[in-house]
Design a protein around this motif. Structure first.
Motif, PDB file in Angstrom:
ATOM      1  N   THR A   1       0.808  -1.214   0.000  1.00 56.85           N
ATOM      2  CA  THR A   1       0.000   0.000   0.000  1.00 56.85           C
ATOM      3  C   THR A   1       0.844   1.268   0.000  1.00 56.85           C
ATOM      4  OG1 THR A   1      -1.729  -1.169   1.229  1.00 56.85           O
ATOM      5  CG2 THR A   1      -1.837   1.245   1.210  1.00 56.85           C
ATOM      6  N   TYR A   2       1.954   1.276   0.737  1.00 59.33           N
ATOM      7  CA  TYR A   2       2.673   2.521   0.993  1.00 59.33           C
ATOM      8  C   TYR A   2       4.077   2.590   0.392  1.00 59.33           C
ATOM      9  CZ  TYR A   2      -1.099   3.419   4.265  1.00 59.33           C
ATOM     10  OH  TYR A   2      -2.333   3.629   4.825  1.00 59.33           O
ATOM     11  N   GLY A   3       4.708   1.465   0.146  1.00 58.88           N
ATOM     12  CA  GLY A   3       6.020   1.486  -0.498  1.00 58.88           C
ATOM     13  C   GLY A   3       7.048   2.335   0.214  1.00 58.88           C
ATOM     14  N   ASP A   4       7.587   3.352  -0.484  1.00 54.94           N
ATOM     15  CA  ASP A   4       8.700   4.148   0.024  1.00 54.94           C
ATOM     16  C   ASP A   4       8.351   4.979   1.249  1.00 54.94           C
ATOM     17  OD1 ASP A   4      10.285   3.151  -1.963  1.00 54.94           O
ATOM     18  OD2 ASP A   4      10.113   4.903  -3.278  1.00 54.94           O
ATOM     19  N   ILE A   5       7.069   5.197   1.515  1.00 54.74           N
ATOM     20  CA  ILE A   5       6.668   5.959   2.710  1.00 54.74           C
ATOM     21  C   ILE A   5       7.186   5.268   3.970  1.00 54.74           C
ATOM     22  CG2 ILE A   5       4.661   6.684   4.092  1.00 54.74           C
ATOM     23  CD1 ILE A   5       3.153   7.140   1.534  1.00 54.74           C
TER      24      ILE A   5
ATOM     25  N   SER B   1      13.328  -4.575   4.192  1.00 49.84           N
ATOM     26  CA  SER B   1      13.978  -4.030   2.999  1.00 49.84           C
ATOM     27  C   SER B   1      13.319  -2.719   2.566  1.00 49.84           C
ATOM     28  CB  SER B   1      13.921  -5.036   1.848  1.00 49.84           C
ATOM     29  OG  SER B   1      14.698  -6.182   2.148  1.00 49.84           O
ATOM     30  N   ALA B   2      12.014  -2.584   2.851  1.00 49.59           N
ATOM     31  CA  ALA B   2      11.307  -1.343   2.530  1.00 49.59           C
ATOM     32  C   ALA B   2      11.585  -0.262   3.558  1.00 49.59           C
ATOM     33  CB  ALA B   2       9.804  -1.606   2.446  1.00 49.59           C
TER      34      ALA B   2
END
Length: 322
Positions: free
Chosen positions: A226-230, A253-254
């Motif tokens: 849902t948010y990835g790099d956030i 890892s994110a």
């Protein structure tokens, strides 16, 4: 004459050097927090900053945030009244107000001490998901106390952001009404309170942290999708005290945290944190900090940097090691 002046100059330089050393060695004891061996007062800092303290409350979670305007947010309270002693270490004795009390989910080691907090402090706002693990018992006592507090109550039932003194408090999850449906969207899971945990990202400028309650790998997968790099933050409060069912490789890892804080009781009966989780954290390059080893663990988020703080004061009491 020249020799005399040179000798005198060296004496002056040596004297000034000693004064500097004495200044560095001087430690203030009234509310100061230790930073790499030197204590610093919040009011000595220039510019807005957040002081985040992961309180040593044994096997449980309790995190205190002090925002740039001096307001306080307590996220979870451990399982019992030990949170009051911990708050006594982190707050000035004259401070009897907690502006925001957040309950991530209805497990005793997260909300049990909140009953004592409500008895001791003037709480202005209480936020939780509305999900109830079971009827009766201590949680009903907590809800009854919360209703009698005359505080504003807020149910977090979707993603929302609060702005508190230039600080963004981003409630990433639950992104739906967990009281009606505790399952993770798109992931068939059983009715489990851990994965109804409030997940919060706290950010001031480019310095940030992620608070994860007791979430497990399934919820981590949902957040990454849902948010990835956030999710990429400086400080991670490790989920579920470092249990084997949390802190999966995809999630770490994110997040790629510089610091990973584990709130855990010394010699707890759950085997937390597990060796597997510790290895995963090491592989992503995180500095691992544990309340069972270090006592209260604090950070200063200044907007462009994160300064680690620490205090072994709580380790001096055997009762805090259980």
């Amino acid at each position: 004459m020249f020799y005399y002046l040179m000798k005198k100059s060296k004496s002056i330089v040596l004297f000034l050097f000693l004064i500097v050393l004495l200044g560095l060695a001087y430690v203030k004891t009234d509310g100061g927090k230790q930073i790499k061996g030197i204590k610093i007062e919040d009011n000595e800092l220039s510019g807005p900053h957040i002081r985040a303290t992961f309180l040593d409350v044994g096997q449980g979670d309790a995190t205190l945030l002090r925002f740039p305007d001096g307001s306080d947010m307590l996220i979870d309270c451990g399982k019992d009244s030990r949170v009051l002693t911990a708050l006594g270490r982190a707050l000035p004795s004259s401070d009897k107000t907690i502006e925001y009390l957040i309950i991530t989910h209805p497990d005793l080691d997260h909300y049990g001490g909140c009953i004592d907090v409500l008895n001791r402090f003037d709480v202005k706002m209480i936020a939780y998901t509305g999900y109830e693990k079971e009827e009766g018992g201590a949680y009903d006592i907590f809800l009854e106390k919360a209703e009698g507090e005359r505080a504003v109550t807020r149910l977090i039932q979707k993603r929302e952001m609060w702005d508190i003194a230039s600080t963004t408090v981003d409630f990433l999850y639950p992104d739906h009404d967990a009281a009606l449906d505790p399952s993770i969207p798109g992931i068939p899971t059983k009715d489990e309170s851990n994965n109804t945990s409030l997940i919060m990202r706290i950010a001031l400028g480019t310095s940030d942290m992620l608070l994860t309650g007791d979430m497990g790998v399934d919820l981590e997968t949902h957040l990454v999708k849902t948010y990835g790099d956030i999710l990429d933050v400086d400080v991670l409060k490790v989920g579920h005290h470092g249990s084997a069912g949390s802190s999966g490789e995809e999630f770490l890892s994110a997040v790629t945290p510089d610091y990973a804080v584990i709130s855990v009781g010394k010699n707890n009966g759950y085997g937390h944190p597990t060796a597997r989780v510790l290895k995963r954290l090491e592989r992503v390059g995180a500095t691992i900090l544990r309340t069972d080893e270090m006592g209260d663990i604090s950070f200063l988020l200044t907007g462009d940097s994160v300064e680690e703080q620490y205090s072994n004061e709580s380790r001096s009491q055997d009762s805090r090691k259980k």
